[in-house]
Design an enzyme around this catalytic site. Structure first.
Site, PDB file in Angstrom:
ATOM      1  N   ALA A  11      -0.739  -5.778  -1.765  1.00 17.53           N
ATOM      2  CA  ALA A  11      -1.439  -5.561  -3.032  1.00 17.53           C
ATOM      3  C   ALA A  11      -2.234  -4.267  -3.054  1.00 17.53           C
ATOM      4  CB  ALA A  11      -2.392  -6.735  -3.305  1.00 17.53           C
ATOM      5  N   ARG A  16      -3.522   6.929   0.050  1.00 16.03           N
ATOM      6  CA  ARG A  16      -3.202   8.105   0.869  1.00 16.03           C
ATOM      7  C   ARG A  16      -1.740   8.560   0.721  1.00 16.03           C
ATOM      8  NH1 ARG A  16      -5.726   5.520   6.167  1.00 16.03           N
ATOM      9  NH2 ARG A  16      -5.586   3.668   4.849  1.00 16.03           N
ATOM     10  N   LYS A  23       3.391   1.682  -2.581  1.00 13.42           N
ATOM     11  CA  LYS A  23       3.645   2.124  -1.199  1.00 13.42           C
ATOM     12  C   LYS A  23       4.754   1.333  -0.519  1.00 13.42           C
ATOM     13  CE  LYS A  23       0.565   1.290   2.169  1.00 13.42           C
ATOM     14  NZ  LYS A  23      -0.653   1.563   2.967  1.00 13.42           N
ATOM     15  N   GLY A  80      -9.960  -6.415  -0.805  1.00 19.19           N
ATOM     16  CA  GLY A  80      -9.862  -6.357   0.654  1.00 19.19           C
ATOM     17  C   GLY A  80      -8.858  -7.371   1.197  1.00 19.19           C
ATOM     18  N   GLU A 156     -14.016  -2.429  11.994  1.00 23.52           N
ATOM     19  CA  GLU A 156     -13.241  -1.389  11.316  1.00 23.52           C
ATOM     20  C   GLU A 156     -13.733  -0.006  11.737  1.00 23.52           C
ATOM     21  OE1 GLU A 156     -10.410  -1.787   9.262  1.00 23.52           O
ATOM     22  OE2 GLU A 156     -10.704  -3.621  10.409  1.00 23.52           O
ATOM     23  N   ASN A 171      -6.475  -3.353  16.280  1.00 27.27           N
ATOM     24  CA  ASN A 171      -5.924  -4.490  15.533  1.00 27.27           C
ATOM     25  C   ASN A 171      -4.652  -4.048  14.816  1.00 27.27           C
ATOM     26  OD1 ASN A 171      -5.499  -6.697  13.827  1.00 27.27           O
ATOM     27  ND2 ASN A 171      -7.091  -6.064  12.356  1.00 27.27           N
ATOM     28  N   ASN A 229       0.457   4.685   6.048  1.00 27.38           N
ATOM     29  CA  ASN A 229      -0.608   4.919   5.074  1.00 27.38           C
ATOM     30  C   ASN A 229      -0.455   6.268   4.384  1.00 27.38           C
ATOM     31  OD1 ASN A 229      -2.215   2.467   5.650  1.00 27.38           O
ATOM     32  ND2 ASN A 229      -2.364   3.413   7.668  1.00 27.38           N
ATOM     33  N   ARG A 335      34.328   8.935  -6.224  1.00 25.56           N
ATOM     34  CA  ARG A 335      33.345   8.167  -6.993  1.00 25.56           C
ATOM     35  C   ARG A 335      33.731   6.685  -7.060  1.00 25.56           C
ATOM     36  NH1 ARG A 335      33.158  11.357 -12.266  1.00 25.56           N
ATOM     37  NH2 ARG A 335      31.847   9.577 -12.848  1.00 25.56           N
ATOM     38  N   SER A 407      51.536  21.953 -10.437  1.00 31.69           N
ATOM     39  CA  SER A 407      50.167  22.477 -10.504  1.00 31.69           C
ATOM     40  C   SER A 407      49.730  22.687 -11.948  1.00 31.69           C
ATOM     41  CB  SER A 407      50.088  23.821  -9.789  1.00 31.69           C
ATOM     42  OG  SER A 407      50.445  23.653  -8.447  1.00 31.69           O
TER      43      SER A 407
HETATM   44  C1  UD1 Z   1      -6.036  -2.898   8.284  1.00 27.31           C
HETATM   45  C2  UD1 Z   1      -7.085  -3.652   9.096  1.00 27.31           C
HETATM   46  C3  UD1 Z   1      -7.317  -2.927  10.418  1.00 27.31           C
HETATM   47  C4  UD1 Z   1      -6.006  -2.739  11.154  1.00 27.31           C
HETATM   48  C5  UD1 Z   1      -4.954  -2.081  10.271  1.00 27.31           C
HETATM   49  C6  UD1 Z   1      -3.602  -2.119  10.943  1.00 27.31           C
HETATM   50  C7  UD1 Z   1      -8.570  -4.681   7.469  1.00 27.31           C
HETATM   51  C8  UD1 Z   1      -9.879  -4.586   6.790  1.00 27.31           C
HETATM   52  N1  UD1 Z   1      -8.297  -3.707   8.356  1.00 27.31           N
HETATM   53  O1  UD1 Z   1      -6.577  -1.628   7.969  1.00 27.31           O
HETATM   54  O2  UD1 Z   1      -8.225  -3.657  11.240  1.00 27.31           O
HETATM   55  O3  UD1 Z   1      -6.223  -1.961  12.321  1.00 27.31           O
HETATM   56  O4  UD1 Z   1      -4.823  -2.787   9.020  1.00 27.31           O
HETATM   57  O5  UD1 Z   1      -2.626  -1.477  10.186  1.00 27.31           O
HETATM   58  O6  UD1 Z   1      -7.823  -5.608   7.259  1.00 27.31           O
HETATM   59  N2  UD1 Z   1      -4.083  -5.114   1.020  1.00 27.31           N
HETATM   60  C9  UD1 Z   1      -4.063  -6.029  -0.006  1.00 27.31           C
HETATM   61  N3  UD1 Z   1      -5.170  -6.208  -0.769  1.00 27.31           N
HETATM   62  C10 UD1 Z   1      -6.322  -5.524  -0.546  1.00 27.31           C
HETATM   63  C11 UD1 Z   1      -6.340  -4.582   0.504  1.00 27.31           C
HETATM   64  C12 UD1 Z   1      -5.221  -4.402   1.275  1.00 27.31           C
HETATM   65  O7  UD1 Z   1      -3.046  -6.678  -0.242  1.00 27.31           O
HETATM   66  O8  UD1 Z   1      -7.281  -5.759  -1.282  1.00 27.31           O
HETATM   67  C13 UD1 Z   1      -2.875  -4.933   1.816  1.00 27.31           C
HETATM   68  C14 UD1 Z   1      -2.343  -3.533   1.766  1.00 27.31           C
HETATM   69  O9  UD1 Z   1      -1.412  -3.389   0.701  1.00 27.31           O
HETATM   70  C15 UD1 Z   1      -1.668  -3.395   3.118  1.00 27.31           C
HETATM   71  C16 UD1 Z   1      -2.489  -4.307   4.010  1.00 27.31           C
HETATM   72  O10 UD1 Z   1      -3.176  -5.181   3.165  1.00 27.31           O
HETATM   73  O11 UD1 Z   1      -0.337  -3.866   3.082  1.00 27.31           O
HETATM   74  C17 UD1 Z   1      -3.476  -3.539   4.876  1.00 27.31           C
HETATM   75  O12 UD1 Z   1      -4.370  -2.829   4.037  1.00 27.31           O
HETATM   76  P1  UD1 Z   1      -4.820  -1.338   4.349  1.00 27.31           P
HETATM   77  O13 UD1 Z   1      -5.736  -0.895   3.289  1.00 27.31           O
HETATM   78  O14 UD1 Z   1      -3.630  -0.495   4.651  1.00 27.31           O
HETATM   79  O15 UD1 Z   1      -5.681  -1.599   5.655  1.00 27.31           O
HETATM   80  P2  UD1 Z   1      -5.935  -0.611   6.845  1.00 27.31           P
HETATM   81  O16 UD1 Z   1      -7.008   0.341   6.467  1.00 27.31           O
HETATM   82  O17 UD1 Z   1      -4.663  -0.071   7.327  1.00 27.31           O
HETATM   83 CA    CA Z   2      -2.515   0.011   6.543  1.00 25.75          CA
END
Ligand code: UD1
Ligand code: CA
Length: 476
Positions: A11, A16, A23, A80, A156, A171, A229, A335, A407
C-alpha cells in the site's frame, strides 16, 4: 487445510521511485515485483493470501485481477506497516495458525527461505519470528537490537542512536506471526517516532514486554531480502534475477555466450545445446527447442521455436511458431499468429503478420506477408507485398504449394494463387491465378531510341527536368 496465511504489504507510496506507476508493478526479471512475491508465497500453499493495497490501489488490484483466490485489503490512509497489517484482520477473522508477512517490494526471497522461517517459527512456538540478515555499510533498514543473544527490539534507521546504527544485523521486513495474539497486539502499537507512523517492527518490543517469545532467523545470503525503494535498487534486483536465471539455464545445458547481456524471463524454456548470443531478450511464455542458435540482438516474446531453428541477428518474433530447421533473419519481423514451417526461410527486411509460411518455402528479401496462407516449397520473390487492407477490412491471400511468385509482386487480397502457378516479376495480382498458368500484368516495354543524346542537345535550361519525369511522360 493449510493453516498458513500470507499477507503482502503493497500500500506504500514508493516515493523514492519517483514514478507515476505503483512501485510493486515495476518489472524486474520479466515480472512485476509483486508477482515474484506472490510466487514465493504460493510455495507455502497458503489457506489465505491477502494483499494490502492503498496508494493507487485500483491499479495494483487490476494488475493482479487474473490471480484467483487473492484477497485485497484497502489501507486508506497509509499510516505505516503496523497499520497496514491490521487492515488484513477481516480476511483472517476466525482463522488460526501462522501469518507470514511479506513485502510487495522484496522480490528475491526464495521458497526454501520461507519454508525455513515457518518451520523455525512453528518449532519454537514463538509469537513472532523475524527474518534478519547481516549487511555491510550504511543502510536505511531497521536494526535488530539483541539482549543476551535474543532479539529485544527493532529500531528504525531514522529513530536509531549512533550506536544502534552501527548494528549490522537488519530487519528484512519478513515475519512469521502466530495469529492468535497478533491483531490485539497490533492495536497497541503507537506512532510516536521519527516518521509518525505505526511501525510493525514495534511489535517485537511489545511482545517482549508481554512475555511472548520472539525469535530471529538469520539469513546466509543477505541479497535475498533486498528491498526495492529506488530505481537503483530495481536495477540491482534485476541484475541478480538475470544472473540467477542464466546460471540455471547454463546448468541445464544452454550455452549463453555473454550472460551479462542475455535477458531471459522466468517462464521461458530452452532446450540443451541451444546457443544464445549477446543482447538477446526472451520473454513471456517463449519455448525454444534444442540445438537452436539465437543470434545477437534478437527479441522473442510468447513464441515457440522448434529444435534446430536459426534466428539470425536483430529479429523480433512475437506470439508465433517457428518449426524445426527454419531460418529467420537477419532483420525479420514476425508478428503475432504467424507460423514458419519446417526448413522455411524468412530473410532480411521481411515482415510476416498472421501468416503461415509452409514447409520449405522461402521469403528471403524485403517482403510484407500479412493475413496469408502460403503453401509448401513456394518461392516469394524479393519485394513481394500482400495488399491485405482496403482501408476498412483485412483480406486473405492464399498461395498454394509449389507456386513461384516473382519479385516485386503485389497480391491484392482477397486472392488465390493456385498450385504451381507462376507470377511474373512486377505483377499486380488482382484476380485468382489458376494452377499451371503464368500471370503477368506489366505493360509492354518501350525503348525510345536516341533519347539520351536528344536530352543532352537541348542544353542547360531543360537540364532541370529529371530524366525520370521525361521517361514517364516523354511527349510533354
Ligand atoms: C521496512 C521496515 C524496516 C525493514 C525494511 C526491510 C517498518 C517500519 N520498517 O522499512 O524495519 O528493515 O522494511 O525492507 O516496517 N507499506 C504499506 N502501508 C504503509 C507503509 C508501507 O503497505 O502504510 C508497505 C510498502 O508498500 C512496502 C512495505 O510496506 O511494500 C514496506 O514499507 P517501506 O516504506 O518500504 O518500509 P521500509 O522503509 O523499507
Ligand atoms: Ca521497503
Amino acid at each position: 487445510m493449510s493453516t498458513t496465511h500470507v499477507v503482502i504489504l503493497a500500500a506504500g507510496k514508493g516515493t523514492r521511485m519517483k514514478s507515476a506507476e505503483p512501485k510493486v508493478l515495476h518489472q524486474a526479471g520479466g515480472l512485476p515485483l509483486i508477482e515474484h512475491v506472490l510466487r514465493a508465497a504460493d510455495s507455502l500453499s497458503p489457506a489465505t493470501t491477502v494483499v494490502v493495497v492503498g496508494h493507487m490501489a485500483e491499479r495494483v488490484q487490476a494488475a493482479l485481477g487474473k490471480r484467483l483466490g487473492l484477497r485485497f485489503a484497502l489501507q486508506e490512509p497509509q499510516l505505516g506497516t503496523g497499520h497496514a497489517l491490521l487492515q488484513a484482520e477481516p480476511h483472517l477473522a476466525g482463522a488460526a495458525g501462522t501469518v507470514v508477512l511479506l513485502s510487495g517490494d522484496v522480490p528475491l526471497l526464495r521458497p526454501a527461505t520461507l519454508k525455513a522461517l515457518v518451520d523455525r517459527h512453528l518449532a519454537s512456538g514463538a509469537a513472532a519470528t523475524v527474518l534478519t540478515a547481516r549487511v555491510s555499510g550504511p543502510h536505511e533498514y531497521g536494526r535488530i537490537v539483541r539482549e543476551n543473544g535474543g532479539i529485544a527490539a527493532i529500531v528504525e534507521h531514522k529513530d536509531a542512536t549512533p550506536a544502534q546504527r552501527a548494528i549490522d544485523e537488519i530487519n528484512s521486513g519478513i515475519y512469521a506471526f502466530a495469529l492468535e495474539p497478533l491483531f490485539d497486539a497490533l492495536r497497541s502499537i503507537g506512532s510516536g517516532n521519527a516518521q509518525g507512523e505505526y511501525y510493525l517492527p514495534d511489535l517485537v518490543g511489545i511482545y517482549r514486554a508481554q512475555g511472548h517469545t520472539v525469535e530471529a532467523v538469520l539469513l546466509d545470503d543477505s541479497r535475498e531480502i533486498l528491498g526495492v525503494n529506488s530505481r537503483r535498487e530495481l536495477a540491482d534486483v534485476t541484475a541478480i534475477l538475470k544472473t540467477t536465471r542464466n546460471e540455471e539455464l547454463m546448468a541445464a545445458g544452454v550455452s549463453i555466450v555473454d550472460p551479462a547481456t542475455a535477458w531471459i524471463g522466468p517462464d521461458v524454456a530452452i532446450g540443451p545445446d541451444t546457443v544464445i548470443h549477446p543482447n538477446v531478450y526472451l520473454e513471456g511464455r517463449t519455448r525454444i527447442g534444442s540445438g537452436c542458435v539465437i543470434h545477437a540482438g534478437v527479441r522473442i516474446v510468447d513464441s515457440t521455436i522448434a529444435d534446430g531453428a536459426i534466428i539470425n541477428n536483430y529479429c523480433v518474433i512475437t506470439e508465433s511458431l517457428v518449426a524445426s530447421g527454419a531460418r529467420i533473419g537477419p532483420f525479420a519481423h514476425i508478428r503475432p499468429q504467424s507460423e514458419i514451417g519446417e526448413g522455411a526461410h524468412v530473410g532480411n527486411f521481411t515482415e510476416l503478420k498472421k501468416t503461415v509460411l509452409g514447409k520449405g518455402s522461402k521469403a528471403n528479401h524485403l517482403s510484407y506477408l500479412g493475413d496469408a496462407v502460403i503453401g509448401e516449397r513456394v518461392n516469394i520473390g524479393a519485394g513481394t507485398i500482400t495488399c491485405n487492407y482496403d482501408g476498412t477490412h483485412k483480406h486473405q491471400t492464399i498461395v498454394e504449394d509449389d507456386a513461384f511468385v516473382g519479385s516485386d509482386t503485389q497480391l491484392i487480397a482477397p486472392v488465390t494463387v493456385q498450385k504451381g502457378a507462376y507470377i511474373g516479376t512486377g505483377t499486380t495480382v488482382r484476380e485468382d491465378v489458376p494452377s499451371g498458368s503464368l500471370a503477368v500484368s506489366a505493360g509492354k516495354q518501350r525503348n525510345i531510341e536516341g533519347w539520351v543524346a536528344k536530352r543532352q542537345s537541348r542544353g542547360p535550361k531543360s537540364e532541370t527536368r529529371s530524366p525520370r519525369s521525361e521517361a514517364r511522360d516523354p511527349k510533354s
